[in-house]
Motif scaffolding. Structure first.
Motif, PDB file in Angstrom:
ATOM      1  N   LEU A 114       0.853  -1.182   0.000  1.00 27.20           N
ATOM      2  CA  LEU A 114       0.000   0.000   0.000  1.00 27.20           C
ATOM      3  C   LEU A 114       0.889   1.232   0.000  1.00 27.20           C
ATOM      4  CD1 LEU A 114      -2.350  -1.119   2.942  1.00 27.20           C
ATOM      5  CD2 LEU A 114      -2.388  -1.900   0.555  1.00 27.20           C
ATOM      6  N   LEU A 115       0.791   2.050  -1.015  1.00 28.77           N
ATOM      7  CA  LEU A 115       1.534   3.298  -1.118  1.00 28.77           C
ATOM      8  C   LEU A 115       0.584   4.443  -0.807  1.00 28.77           C
ATOM      9  CD1 LEU A 115       3.785   5.290  -2.048  1.00 28.77           C
ATOM     10  CD2 LEU A 115       2.992   4.885  -4.395  1.00 28.77           C
ATOM     11  N   ALA A 116       0.926   5.270   0.175  1.00 27.68           N
ATOM     12  CA  ALA A 116       0.033   6.346   0.590  1.00 27.68           C
ATOM     13  C   ALA A 116       0.839   7.614   0.822  1.00 27.68           C
ATOM     14  CB  ALA A 116      -0.713   5.966   1.869  1.00 27.68           C
ATOM     15  N   GLY A 117       0.231   8.743   0.492  1.00 25.92           N
ATOM     16  CA  GLY A 117       0.883  10.002   0.795  1.00 25.92           C
ATOM     17  C   GLY A 117       0.469  11.123  -0.131  1.00 25.92           C
ATOM     18  N   ASP A 118       1.133  12.243   0.056  1.00 25.73           N
ATOM     19  CA  ASP A 118       0.910  13.449  -0.741  1.00 25.73           C
ATOM     20  C   ASP A 118       1.936  13.434  -1.866  1.00 25.73           C
ATOM     21  OD1 ASP A 118       0.636  15.940  -1.828  1.00 25.73           O
ATOM     22  OD2 ASP A 118       0.890  17.053   0.046  1.00 25.73           O
ATOM     23  N   LEU A 119       1.482  13.130  -3.086  1.00 23.63           N
ATOM     24  CA  LEU A 119       2.388  13.035  -4.231  1.00 23.63           C
ATOM     25  C   LEU A 119       2.509  14.356  -4.982  1.00 23.63           C
ATOM     26  CD1 LEU A 119       1.558   9.514  -5.719  1.00 23.63           C
ATOM     27  CD2 LEU A 119       3.038  10.148  -3.802  1.00 23.63           C
ATOM     28  N   ASN A 120       1.677  15.329  -4.646  1.00 24.28           N
ATOM     29  CA  ASN A 120       1.736  16.638  -5.300  1.00 24.28           C
ATOM     30  C   ASN A 120       1.717  16.527  -6.816  1.00 24.28           C
ATOM     31  OD1 ASN A 120       1.743  18.926  -3.501  1.00 24.28           O
ATOM     32  ND2 ASN A 120       3.598  18.067  -2.609  1.00 24.28           N
ATOM     33  N   ALA A 121       0.927  15.597  -7.322  1.00 29.19           N
ATOM     34  CA  ALA A 121       0.827  15.370  -8.757  1.00 29.19           C
ATOM     35  C   ALA A 121      -0.642  15.220  -9.129  1.00 29.19           C
ATOM     36  CB  ALA A 121       1.607  14.117  -9.157  1.00 29.19           C
ATOM     37  N   PRO A 122      -1.017  15.635 -10.336  1.00 29.82           N
ATOM     38  CA  PRO A 122      -2.419  15.535 -10.754  1.00 29.82           C
ATOM     39  C   PRO A 122      -2.810  14.094 -11.053  1.00 29.82           C
ATOM     40  CG  PRO A 122      -1.096  16.351 -12.557  1.00 29.82           C
ATOM     41  CD  PRO A 122      -0.181  16.282 -11.362  1.00 29.82           C
ATOM     42  N   PRO A 123      -4.103  13.812 -11.080  1.00 25.83           N
ATOM     43  CA  PRO A 123      -4.566  12.429 -11.222  1.00 25.83           C
ATOM     44  C   PRO A 123      -4.475  11.860 -12.633  1.00 25.83           C
ATOM     45  CG  PRO A 123      -6.439  13.896 -11.023  1.00 25.83           C
ATOM     46  CD  PRO A 123      -5.220  14.730 -10.800  1.00 25.83           C
ATOM     47  N   ARG A 124      -4.026  12.618 -13.609  1.00 23.88           N
ATOM     48  CA  ARG A 124      -3.931  12.079 -14.965  1.00 23.88           C
ATOM     49  C   ARG A 124      -2.616  12.446 -15.643  1.00 23.88           C
ATOM     50  NH1 ARG A 124      -7.381   9.344 -13.316  1.00 23.88           N
ATOM     51  NH2 ARG A 124      -9.485   8.970 -14.151  1.00 23.88           N
ATOM     52  N   GLY A 125      -1.570  12.694 -14.871  1.00 19.28           N
ATOM     53  CA  GLY A 125      -0.303  13.108 -15.443  1.00 19.28           C
ATOM     54  C   GLY A 125       0.659  11.963 -15.666  1.00 19.28           C
ATOM     55  N   GLN A 126       1.902  12.331 -15.989  1.00 21.69           N
ATOM     56  CA  GLN A 126       2.931  11.342 -16.295  1.00 21.69           C
ATOM     57  C   GLN A 126       3.221  10.447 -15.103  1.00 21.69           C
ATOM     58  OE1 GLN A 126       6.630  13.062 -17.600  1.00 21.69           O
ATOM     59  NE2 GLN A 126       7.686  11.096 -17.725  1.00 21.69           N
ATOM     60  N   LEU A 127       3.313  11.011 -13.897  1.00 19.46           N
ATOM     61  CA  LEU A 127       3.610  10.198 -12.726  1.00 19.46           C
ATOM     62  C   LEU A 127       2.506   9.183 -12.487  1.00 19.46           C
ATOM     63  CD1 LEU A 127       5.447   9.606 -10.344  1.00 19.46           C
ATOM     64  CD2 LEU A 127       4.219  11.343  -9.029  1.00 19.46           C
ATOM     65  N   HIS A 128       1.260   9.588 -12.649  1.00 12.16           N
ATOM     66  CA  HIS A 128       0.138   8.669 -12.489  1.00 12.16           C
ATOM     67  C   HIS A 128       0.253   7.517 -13.493  1.00 12.16           C
ATOM     68  CE1 HIS A 128      -4.068   7.286 -12.361  1.00 12.16           C
ATOM     69  NE2 HIS A 128      -4.160   7.911 -11.201  1.00 12.16           N
ATOM     70  N   ARG A 129       0.602   7.835 -14.725  1.00 14.90           N
ATOM     71  CA  ARG A 129       0.741   6.804 -15.754  1.00 14.90           C
ATOM     72  C   ARG A 129       1.902   5.850 -15.435  1.00 14.90           C
ATOM     73  NH1 ARG A 129       3.914   6.307 -20.116  1.00 14.90           N
ATOM     74  NH2 ARG A 129       4.733   8.424 -19.860  1.00 14.90           N
ATOM     75  N   GLU A 130       3.015   6.391 -14.954  1.00 14.74           N
ATOM     76  CA  GLU A 130       4.184   5.546 -14.670  1.00 14.74           C
ATOM     77  C   GLU A 130       3.938   4.622 -13.482  1.00 14.74           C
ATOM     78  OE1 GLU A 130       7.347   8.340 -14.237  1.00 14.74           O
ATOM     79  OE2 GLU A 130       7.672   8.523 -16.409  1.00 14.74           O
ATOM     80  N   LEU A 131       3.255   5.105 -12.458  1.00 12.42           N
ATOM     81  CA  LEU A 131       2.935   4.233 -11.329  1.00 12.42           C
ATOM     82  C   LEU A 131       1.986   3.119 -11.758  1.00 12.42           C
ATOM     83  CD1 LEU A 131       2.528   6.799  -8.403  1.00 12.42           C
ATOM     84  CD2 LEU A 131       4.473   5.296  -8.880  1.00 12.42           C
ATOM     85  N   GLY A 132       1.028   3.440 -12.617  1.00 14.18           N
ATOM     86  CA  GLY A 132       0.136   2.411 -13.129  1.00 14.18           C
ATOM     87  C   GLY A 132       0.882   1.370 -13.944  1.00 14.18           C
ATOM     88  N   ALA A 133       1.907   1.809 -14.678  1.00 17.56           N
ATOM     89  CA  ALA A 133       2.691   0.871 -15.481  1.00 17.56           C
ATOM     90  C   ALA A 133       3.492  -0.093 -14.609  1.00 17.56           C
ATOM     91  CB  ALA A 133       3.618   1.643 -16.413  1.00 17.56           C
ATOM     92  N   LEU A 134       3.746   0.273 -13.358  1.00 13.47           N
ATOM     93  CA  LEU A 134       4.462  -0.623 -12.437  1.00 13.47           C
ATOM     94  C   LEU A 134       3.564  -1.720 -11.874  1.00 13.47           C
ATOM     95  CD1 LEU A 134       6.569   1.964 -10.376  1.00 13.47           C
ATOM     96  CD2 LEU A 134       7.336   0.518 -12.277  1.00 13.47           C
ATOM     97  N   GLY A 135       2.270  -1.648 -12.136  1.00 12.73           N
ATOM     98  CA  GLY A 135       1.342  -2.637 -11.606  1.00 12.73           C
ATOM     99  C   GLY A 135       0.574  -2.153 -10.395  1.00 12.73           C
ATOM    100  N   LEU A 136       0.795  -0.884  -9.995  1.00 11.09           N
ATOM    101  CA  LEU A 136       0.023  -0.300  -8.903  1.00 11.09           C
ATOM    102  C   LEU A 136      -1.307   0.218  -9.441  1.00 11.09           C
ATOM    103  CD1 LEU A 136       2.924   1.697  -7.261  1.00 11.09           C
ATOM    104  CD2 LEU A 136       1.686  -0.172  -6.163  1.00 11.09           C
ATOM    105  N   ARG A 137      -2.296   0.281  -8.566  1.00  8.90           N
ATOM    106  CA  ARG A 137      -3.603   0.809  -8.958  1.00  8.90           C
ATOM    107  C   ARG A 137      -4.018   1.926  -8.007  1.00  8.90           C
ATOM    108  NH1 ARG A 137      -8.291  -3.048 -10.780  1.00  8.90           N
ATOM    109  NH2 ARG A 137      -8.879  -0.996 -11.627  1.00  8.90           N
ATOM    110  N   ARG A 176      -6.545  17.081  -6.166  1.00 10.49           N
ATOM    111  CA  ARG A 176      -6.364  15.796  -5.468  1.00 10.49           C
ATOM    112  C   ARG A 176      -4.885  15.395  -5.505  1.00 10.49           C
ATOM    113  NH1 ARG A 176      -6.813  10.013  -6.592  1.00 10.49           N
ATOM    114  NH2 ARG A 176      -7.443  10.316  -8.752  1.00 10.49           N
ATOM    115  N   PRO A 177      -4.069  15.969  -4.611  1.00  6.08           N
ATOM    116  CA  PRO A 177      -2.658  15.573  -4.565  1.00  6.08           C
ATOM    117  C   PRO A 177      -2.383  14.364  -3.673  1.00  6.08           C
ATOM    118  CG  PRO A 177      -3.014  17.391  -3.080  1.00  6.08           C
ATOM    119  CD  PRO A 177      -4.357  17.110  -3.720  1.00  6.08           C
TER     120      PRO A 177
END
Length: 346
Positions: A253-276, A298-299
């Protein structure tokens, strides 16, 4: 015709917003953590911008232009989902497995009162709490940590710098992982839940340095240099998580303030790692957590591996400048002795 000019303006702005939204969405998914100027654009809260296509739809309706009403409402819906991160209500079968509830909150420089936080956690029946910004404005953490320990009797508290993880479940161990080239870290806690080990990763990624700090002024950093400096940690984060996912077996479980938008590059890269993203999995609408009294972004996130979200809510309570995010999830059945961990759940 007397109305030709206003109608042409309506068409122009309707087409312009749709083109802008499409370009922003495509670019943000691939380069919002790469190009400094796009990273700045991605700091613009998308939700308030929904007023633009809705206003255009209203003006089209006044002129009885049904086609442009539909166009602008469609643009608003697409922008809400693909850029602002809205999750539409849907009927899904409830997941099976053992329940676990996690609450995460940016405490706003230790401004969330420990007693009020404990009452909130008790009300939500949370098993694990991850906190960020557990330092006061002077950079001190001991007093806040001590107050949390008093407010949570019987709980285990682990801390690294501004990050605190609290749990009423048995703690098997904790450690800190520092990023390779920047002074940022994640705090890992391994817990015993439902007969298996569960890894909780607590982190807080930096926001972009729009205002120059003392070090920025001393080093003479320009705006692009300040943004690049802050992006360095966010660029390292997917690699850090990739290594952790390879090292830690079982649910994570990864939790925290990522300071990133819900549809940006970081969101896409975390999804590519198998996280949801738990909110994308089980939330509704926008799940806004900042600013608490008039939220527009929603950060704050909870990401899952080997577990499934059942319900996700941004709570209405005002404890800091963020709203708490609570996730009710289900863990898979514990593997039998000698068996490999069950990774069937997304």
């Amino acid at each position: 015709m007397p109305h030709s000019a206003p109608l042409s303006h309506l068409r122009f702005w309707s087409l312009l917003f749709a083109a802008f939204a499409l370009a922003w969405g495509v670019l943000a998914r691939h380069w919002s953590e790469t190009w400094w100027w796009l990273a700045l654009l991605d700091q613009v809260p998308a939700v308030p911008l929904l007023a633009a296509p809705l206003l255009l739809a209203f003006l089209a309706a006044r002129r009885r232009k049904g086609g442009w009403v539909i166009w602008n409402l469609g643009a608003a819906l697409a922008f809400a989902v693909f850029q602002a991160g809205a999750v539409l209500p849907r009927a899904e079968p409830l997941p099976g497995g053992s329940p676990l509830t996690l609450l995460t909150l940016n405490t706003g420089f230790a401004s969330a009162p420990p007693a009020a936080l404990a009452a909130l956690v008790a009300r939500e029946r949370a098993d694990v709490v991850t906190l960020q910004e557990g330092l006061d404005r002077a950079g001190q953490a001991r007093a806040y940590e001590a107050a949390l320990r008093r407010a949570f009797p019987g709980w285990t508290v682990v801390r690294h710098d501004e990050l605190l993880t609290l749990t009423r479940l048995p703690l098997l161990g904790s450690r800190t992982v520092t990023f390779p080239n920047t002074p940022h870290s994640v705090l890992l806690a391994r817990l015993r839940a439902a007969g298996q080990e569960v890894t909780v990763v607590n982190t807080h990624l930096p926001t972009l340095g729009l205002r120059p700090g003392a070090s920025d002024r001393a080093l003479g950093r320009t705006l692009p240099q300040r943004v690049e400096h802050q992006l360095a940690a966010r660029r390292e984060f997917p690699g850090v998580m990739s290594r952790l996912l390879g090292q830690e077996s079982g649910p994570l479980l990864l939790a925290g303030d990522l300071n990133a938008p819900p549809r940006g590059q970081l969101h896409r890269e975390l999804g590519a790692l198998g996280l949801r993203d738990a909110f994308s999995q089980a939330g509704h609408w926008f799940g806004l957590t900042h600013h608490a009294r008039a939220p527009y972004a929603r950060p704050d996130y909870v990401w899952l591996r080997g577990a499934q979200a059942e319900d996700v809510q941004a709570l209405p309570d005002f404890l800091s400048d963020h709203r708490a995010l609570v996730v009710r999830l289900r863990l898979p059945p514990a593997p039998e002795d000698g068996a490999l961990p069950d990774e069937a759940l997304p």
